[in-house]
Write an enzyme that holds these catalytic residues in place. Structure first.
Site, short mmCIF file in Angstrom:
data_model
loop_
_atom_site.label_atom_id
_atom_site.label_comp_id
_atom_site.label_asym_id
_atom_site.label_seq_id
_atom_site.Cartn_x
_atom_site.Cartn_y
_atom_site.Cartn_z
N ASP A 1 69.12 79.81 24.89
CA ASP A 1 69.28 78.78 23.87
C ASP A 1 70.73 78.35 23.63
O ASP A 1 71.04 77.15 23.65
CB ASP A 1 68.72 79.31 22.54
CG ASP A 1 67.26 78.95 22.39
OD1 ASP A 1 66.75 78.22 23.24
OD2 ASP A 1 66.64 79.42 21.41
N THR B 1 67.12 84.58 30.64
CA THR B 1 67.21 85.48 29.48
C THR B 1 66.04 86.43 29.54
O THR B 1 64.94 86.03 29.96
CB THR B 1 67.19 84.72 28.13
OG1 THR B 1 66.81 85.64 27.10
CG2 THR B 1 66.16 83.59 28.14
N ASP C 1 61.87 83.50 25.57
CA ASP C 1 61.63 82.71 24.36
C ASP C 1 62.11 81.26 24.49
O ASP C 1 62.54 80.65 23.51
CB ASP C 1 62.32 83.38 23.17
CG ASP C 1 63.82 83.56 23.39
OD1 ASP C 1 64.29 83.33 24.52
OD2 ASP C 1 64.52 83.92 22.44
N ASP D 1 64.39 87.54 27.18
CA ASP D 1 63.52 87.43 26.01
C ASP D 1 62.29 86.54 26.19
O ASP D 1 61.36 86.59 25.39
CB ASP D 1 64.32 86.93 24.81
CG ASP D 1 65.31 87.98 24.32
OD1 ASP D 1 65.00 89.18 24.44
OD2 ASP D 1 66.39 87.61 23.83
N GLY E 1 73.85 86.21 27.03
CA GLY E 1 73.46 87.55 27.47
C GLY E 1 73.02 87.51 28.91
O GLY E 1 72.28 86.61 29.31
N ARG F 1 80.16 84.60 25.65
CA ARG F 1 79.87 83.60 24.63
C ARG F 1 81.21 82.97 24.27
O ARG F 1 82.16 83.68 23.94
CB ARG F 1 79.22 84.25 23.41
CG ARG F 1 77.84 84.81 23.71
CD ARG F 1 77.16 85.42 22.51
NE ARG F 1 76.30 86.51 22.94
CZ ARG F 1 75.05 86.37 23.37
NH1 ARG F 1 74.50 85.19 23.41
NH2 ARG F 1 74.34 87.42 23.77
N ARG G 1 64.87 90.19 19.14
CA ARG G 1 65.27 90.05 17.76
C ARG G 1 64.37 89.05 17.04
O ARG G 1 63.97 89.25 15.91
CB ARG G 1 66.75 89.62 17.70
CG ARG G 1 67.48 90.31 16.57
CD ARG G 1 68.99 90.37 16.80
NE ARG G 1 69.37 91.49 17.66
CZ ARG G 1 70.63 91.78 17.98
NH1 ARG G 1 71.63 91.05 17.53
NH2 ARG G 1 70.89 92.82 18.76
#
Lengths: 327, 327, 327, 327
Positions: A107, A130, A134, A132, A15, A76, A176
């Site tokens: 990731d 990213t 994370d 996120d 992403g 991807r 998510r």
């Protein structure tokens, strides 16, 4: 510091996130600063398999630091999940004389990079990109600061509207599996409640909290919901609350992909510039299979495998702050 | 120009719109410029019934021109739909010595104002303030320009993200009965398709159009959907398209109330300033039961009743432009 | 409508303005809609002389509607001021089979276009693109709305800062000969005073006005100054005021070229789309030597020569509004 | 943790910074969370001497987290520089039952706070709030992140304009003694050159660098200048460069006070929330005369006196990054 690397490749994968362009720019310019050649690989790992390469010089990356998205494009790549795909990619790199790779992503990107480094012996350094936030091993990922500002600006606008009595606003933000966007944006936007996957507080908790807010004299409430928190859509969550608390009228905003876009913030651009320079510096020391991150305001290295496997902890201080300032 | 009015009231009613504060500010300052007294009525017609009044001077409206929402607050007042409620309101106005009223809002606001003027003989002038731009008698309503910019900025951010192949973005904008926001924002954002209630083109049309876009080489498409167009939620529309065109992956953004907020654009502030001044000027000429609007770039008066009953036409030139530039 | 034109050229010239890309996009797509070929001429008239041409199709103009500046680049071309230069340009057009031209720019651009049409018999239609809004024959030029919003956002931020007593803020906006930006931005920003070249009110007027503001209880004042108003720099104006009114402390902001940039507003994009379509439609009717504009919210044609020679009037209603709302 | 403090005061002082409101909100809510009373002191230390106090509850600080400036107002208080003034202030605090103070501001504010704590034995905790980021003991001051984003957005707009050949843009940013804004904004904006007071590189250096840029193929250059760098005004700097390099045409933007305003970024709001909570927590432990800051992403305490006297170092890594990415 010694190195025999004189030609590196750079790609963005997974992403996209605002600031990826700034990272590519820093990689390119730092490589050229050290008299290395740089090749951009278009559409992530896919570009290695389809041979979509682009030589880059300092001018190729002019006027992109302020652009969202990634000018190298991203994707991807299914084929890269197979060892055969990675072998083909490695062969391609050898053919082109590309001796090492900087990969920018999250990731999934790092999982591929770990295997490429271990199996195919290609020196690889990762940069966390990213929205996120994370990724283990860095306090901030590139794109996170922009995403939380986008979310906060959206909530600011909602807050502007007439503070009608008993109005509930639900705003769904990305995340998510991780609630970082929701937690930071929720604190920043001054929301009354934040629902994140890490806590799964559930409908009863929310009803209880709204009831307390109401009694505390709040005439309207803003609830930030991370995608991953809800068992079903935020629209259904809103409907459930309206059924249980009929005095409330609920309104829903789903931010969706607009959180991925927009011009990167200064923070993300500076972070991306630092990490891009650090990635090239790291390759030059002979390291491979590591991610460059920012920890405690300093450049820090983490094994790519560890960066993928571990999950960063939610900062308990931040959760406490969030609970206190929303009273 | 002669008038015996020396004390007016001003209120905002219905859904709030960015620029309402600029309109109130202009009403207040123009009244004071003409040595009139001004009273702000809080929460629309409700304030007349609950006696929530606030004397206003030039300083009361300092530093509000750049604020979204309405500092006088707004509401929808059920009691005012009854003649008894309006009689009570008129009595209140007489008690306070308020001889005339400027009301800022949309259709519902003007319906109340028409009856107040006709039944209760209160001089009333209306100012069109609603983000929907669906008021007959003015080319632009206050708040519309801000709302379309908010929508366009959101789509811009979505456009920034990696232009993956076969990605469809659906963005729901406001407009339950009118497609003006969708049409203008759709042209401004360069969307591939615009779905508005005035046309109800349906799913088959959309599938056909996406298919054409695809064949024309567009790798991703942005579809703007007005709330009022869809027979069911935009989420279901997206699901239907994914079922029929499985090569596409659809993403949904629902802007919701964030379109109502935000700092007003310069256009909305200048428009509001012009209409606020014109409203007071109009009351001073002895007129009542009219709305001040902007037509052909000039101040123009329309009977409030007509403003409520008629619907402005969608400009066919604009629809044609929209069709041409999205090829 | 009949025409034998099947290949047109398009260029942007002079100072760039946000929305020029949207205009080029509309020209290109409308031409292709009518099965015409389109060639982009890079760097304005210069591109004709240096042969920097670029064939354009619908995809060439994807994802540019939201970009500031002009992707065709712009320049001021000295050689084109000579008849020989224009003859060479015409020859180039003939060679390439380009039968007609759409030029986007301001006064200087139109002067060149008028001569190209008259002397060299090249059909030319102009589109007004300049942030200054100083073109006769259109209520709005492309870029003006974006520029006034940029100026207003800057003033909003200044207004946010602590309203210290006796603080004066001077903000210089663009407008060497015309005060439109200053007038609109000044009303929109709620400034206390607006200094424009059309009025040349002078230092004494300003001192008097500030004194009145002070007595009216204003603790700080914002003064918008058009470049063209001041006999000398805004810095010296600020110094003069501080000398005469030592109780005031003055702060200066010079916006400069940042007013030319930024993503175009929705208004500018819709305007540009309408004018781009209208320009191609106009060429197809066989007209030449005209500018397409928007008057009274409708497409309107004006002779290019007239567009250059005449000056649009300052709207006296707007000046009156400005005086009333700043009390 | 034990404390006998049950009533605290809070004030903002010195130059205002975006995020100060978020800090006050966090102080108020954390105090109330711990069942303490809170009093807002209006206009900084001045409010103590003029007795302008305001009791605050959780609702008093609703809807301010997103506002620039400081709703408690700020000032520089001359009387407080004298011991007599501070004694009077302490007496006032005793009278009102205010047992401890949270002060939000920069160096000047902390100097006063140090003396109040030492001389008058009033427990005081400081929160760093200034756009300049020049406070020892914290990696970030409240307002800095917003200011650098404001500067970067301005430069982004300038970068949008037609990249004419040989155009030089000088942008003056704040920073009389410290170049942090210039350094971060310069990296973020991708500027070609950054002039900061810490380096005083001088005109010759700049001319040399521009010459290199020119030969490297850059057609236009952006130079960020911190106020404090230049021996004379940026306008004169621009003039000097034009004289020495006549092939260049220079344009100047002075951002001025617009960098102080604007809605705070999410980063500044989260930072302010954390520091506000930490300040109250710190007072409750019985500490005084300290500043709460964020170091290495963790809350950290520094003696107020040390925070005033020491100067944070320019991060050499950041200067190196800045030199590399601008090649």
């Amino acid at each position: 510091m010694s190195t025999s690397i004189n030609h590196i490749g750079v790609l963005t994968s997974g992403g996209d996130a605002p600031g990826m362009n700034a990272a590519v720019r820093a990689v390119v310019r730092c490589a050229i600063f050290h008299d290395m050649k740089v090749t951009g690989i278009v559409e992530g790992y896919t570009g290695l398999l389809t041979n979509t390469l682009r030589p880059l010089n300092t001018r190729s990356v002019s006027n992109i630091i302020n652009q969202g998205g990634t000018f190298l494009k991203s994707s991807r790549c299914m084929e890269f999940y197979e060892e055969a795909g990675r072998a083909k990619a490695a062969e391609k790199l050898h053919q082109e004389g590309i001796q090492a790779l900087v990969v920018i992503g999250g990731d999934g990107t790092f999982t591929g990079a770990t295997l490429l480094a271990r199996e195919q012996k290609i020196p690889v350094v990762g940069i966390p990109g990213t929205i996120d936030n994370d990724i283990y091993g860095t306090d901030f990922t590139i794109g996170f600061d922009t995403a939380i500002n986008t979310a906060v600006e959206a909530v600011d606008k909602i807050r502007d509207t007439a503070t009608s009595h008993n109005r509930l606003f639900f705003i769904e933000v990305m995340g998510r599996d991780a609630g970082y966007i929701a937690l930071h944006a929720g604190i920043g936007a001054g929301s009354e409640e934040i629902l994140i996957p890490e806590q799964h507080r559930g409908l009863d908790y929310l009803l209880d909290s709204l009831d307390r807010s109401n009694r505390a004299g709040k005439t309207s409430s803003i609830v930030i919901v991370a995608e991953g928190d809800k068992s079903n859509s935020v629209l259904e969550l809103a409907k459930s609350v309206e059924e249980k608390l009929p005095e409330y009228s609920a309104r829903v905003t789903i931010l969706g992909h607009l959180q991925r876009g927009g011009r990167p913030t200064c923070f993300d651009r500076v972070l991306a510039s630092r990490l891009g320079v650090a990635a090239v510096d790291t390759l030059r020391t002979g390291s491979s299979g590591v991610m460059v991150g920012l920890r405690d305001n300093r450049i820090s290295l983490t094994g790519l495998e560890k960066a993928c496997k571990e999950t960063p902890d939610m900062d308990p201080e931040l959760i406490r702050v969030s609970n206190i300032v929303s009273i």
